[in-house]
Design an enzyme around this catalytic site. Structure first.
Site, mmCIF file in Angstrom:
data_model
loop_
_atom_site.group_PDB
_atom_site.id
_atom_site.type_symbol
_atom_site.label_atom_id
_atom_site.label_comp_id
_atom_site.label_asym_id
_atom_site.label_seq_id
_atom_site.Cartn_x
_atom_site.Cartn_y
_atom_site.Cartn_z
ATOM 1 C CB SER A 1 -0.956 -0.003 1.185
ATOM 2 O OG SER A 1 -0.225 0.040 2.380
ATOM 3 C CG HIS B 1 -3.941 -2.064 -0.895
ATOM 4 N ND1 HIS B 1 -4.476 -0.815 -0.714
ATOM 5 C CD2 HIS B 1 -3.478 -2.464 0.317
ATOM 6 C CE1 HIS B 1 -4.330 -0.455 0.554
ATOM 7 N NE2 HIS B 1 -3.728 -1.443 1.202
ATOM 8 C CE LYS C 1 -7.110 -1.810 2.311
ATOM 9 N NZ LYS C 1 -7.339 -0.833 3.365
HETATM 10 C C1 PLP Z 1 -2.545 -4.925 3.123
HETATM 11 C C2 PLP Z 1 -3.689 -4.771 4.083
HETATM 12 N N1 PLP Z 1 -4.139 -5.859 4.732
HETATM 13 C C3 PLP Z 1 -5.173 -5.778 5.588
HETATM 14 C C4 PLP Z 1 -5.783 -4.574 5.854
HETATM 15 C C5 PLP Z 1 -6.879 -4.510 6.879
HETATM 16 O O1 PLP Z 1 -8.118 -4.466 6.245
HETATM 17 P P1 PLP Z 1 -9.365 -3.760 6.964
HETATM 18 O O2 PLP Z 1 -9.222 -2.293 6.735
HETATM 19 O O3 PLP Z 1 -10.545 -4.369 6.283
HETATM 20 O O4 PLP Z 1 -9.300 -4.112 8.401
HETATM 21 C C6 PLP Z 1 -5.365 -3.427 5.185
HETATM 22 C C7 PLP Z 1 -6.084 -2.137 5.388
HETATM 23 O O5 PLP Z 1 -5.715 -1.173 5.846
HETATM 24 C C8 PLP Z 1 -4.274 -3.516 4.280
HETATM 25 O O6 PLP Z 1 -3.808 -2.426 3.666
#
Ligand code: PLP
Length: 401
Positions: free
Chosen positions: A193, A221, A251
């Site tokens: 990200s 992502h 997302k």
């Molecule tokens: C790579 C990654 N994994 C997991 C998550 C966690 O997802 P959530 O926002 O649904 O808790 C995020 C989100 O910020 C993320 O960027």
């Protein structure tokens, strides 16, 4: 009496003095543009007078204000309920959840899928439930993977970012140390990200085969953006070589929640042993319905093409100005280097009503500060031009161009 409490004021002051204190800035709606308010602590926020263009969200397909999804949410709330009312294992398992899981399994080319109340919960619950002896984790993996590794209490070996040679050395060293009966898990984001980089999944799957490890890929992502609404795993045709596919509904799918996709045994095991699934209320039916409809739109509408078109225009425009963009995805990190310059560039963009944050240490290593720019499918060509003009003017002002 001795004070055994917590001196939170001084902890906050320390964050402030290191430039690490964060604040909340509300916005009137979640879309490609909106009215923001300055941080107001516990007071009611006051919205600014001018509208800003948002180039900082993960709403990649621009579906948070889509009428089809709003309709699905309204229907689910009216016919199923506004909340799940209990954990899925008690009375919170509804047809809306099952419909979403069936669609996710189909999209991710797996036997089954299971939704959690967030991607964070899916990561920590799944990694801990697997109880690996050793985890091999990319150095830039998301915090929820890192927390999953901690909760699993496994030996965690961190390999260099997207570096197959480094992963091989880590696997080889572990193999020479013995541990015949150990269970090994290689875990990686598919799209990172903050870097926009894409993990070398085929090479990782090859190494996993060679050393007998399992692979878990976090497609937070990527979900919805690639082949037929799948992620990088689908784009590279690797579904049958990745043991655990994870993603979020929050997302591109414009909702809330997370999922795991994999074979029957994996899902049945997690239903029983993933504590963040067992001991947490089921995803709300409207959230499940929103994600289902968004996944349908991602698969069958032209939103993916519109996103990638916007990404290409923005990337080309920024590069033509002389900015360096890393990675190879919809996330465009504009490398600035120095943290003060990154902050000034973000401020200059904000003055021109473009929201794109500066990412600086400790989130990224010193000297690699950047502006994280994320176009969405909902941005018009004019929005992209406005964003580019703001970068040109702010970049010149800061002396970067
Ligand atoms: C790579 C990654 N994994 C997991 C998550 C966690 O997802 P959530 O926002 O649904 O808790 C995020 C989100 O910020 C993320 O960027």
């Amino acid at each position: 009496m001795e004070d055994r409490g917590f001196d939170l004021e001084s902890r906050l002051e320390s964050l402030q003095s290191q430039d690490l204190k964060r604040t909340l800035s509300p916005v009137d709606r979640v879309a490609e543009r909106g009215y923001f308010a300055a941080p107001s602590g516990g007071e009611l926020p006051v919205l600014e007078g001018s509208e800003a263009l948002v180039f900082a969200s993960n709403n990649y397909l621009g579906l948070t204000a889509d009428e089809r999804i709003e309709e699905a949410v309204t229907q689910a709330a009216a016919t199923v309920g506004t909340g799940a009312g209990a954990s899925r294992l008690v009375t919170g398992d509804t047809l809306v959840h099952r419909d979403l899981e069936r669609q996710l399994a189909e999209t991710k080319d797996t036997e089954r899928a299971l939704v959690f109340s967030s991607g964070y919960a899916a990561n920590v619950g799944t990694i801990a439930a697997l109880e690996p002896d050793v985890i091999f984790s990319d150095e830039h993996n998301h915090a929820s993977i890192i927390d999953g590794c901690r909760l699993a209490a496994a030996d965690t070996v961190v390999y260099d970012h997207c570096d197959l040679a480094s992963l091989r050395i880590a696997l080889e060293e572990q193999a020479t140390r013995g541990g015949e009966d150990e269970s090994w898990l290689i875990v990686t984001d598919s799209i990172f990200s903050m870097d926009g980089t894409v993990a070398p999944l085929t090479g990782i799957a090859d190494l996993a085969d060679e050393y007998g490890a399992w692979v878990m890929v976090d497609e937070a992502h990527a979900t919805g953006l690639y082949a037929d609404g799948g992620g990088v795993v689908q784009a590279e045709g690797l579904a049958d070589r990745i043991d655990v596919q994870l993603g979020t509904l929050s997302k591109a799918l414009a909702s809330q929640g997370g999922y795991i996709a994999g074979n029957e045994a994996l899902i049945e095991y997690l239903v029983n042993e993933a504590r963040s699934f067992v001991f947490s209320t089921g995803l709300t039916p409207p959230a499940a319905a929103a994600a289902s409809e968004a996944l349908h739109v991602a698969r069958h509408d032209d939103v993916r093409e519109r996103l990638w078109d916007n990404v290409a225009h923005l990337r080309d425009g920024l590069e033509a100005m002389g900015f360096a963009i890393t990675g190879d995805s919809q996330i465009l990190p504009v490398r600035v280097g120095n943290r003060q310059d990154a902050l000034m560039l973000a401020d200059g963009l904000r003055e021109r009503n473009v929201v794109a944050p500066a990412i600086r240490p400790p989130t990224v290593p010193e000297g690699t500060s950047r502006i994280r720019v994320t176009p969405t499918a909902a941005h018009s060509r004019d929005d992209i031009v406005t964003c580019l003009e703001a970068f040109q003017a702010a970049g010149e002002e800061v002396g970067l161009l």
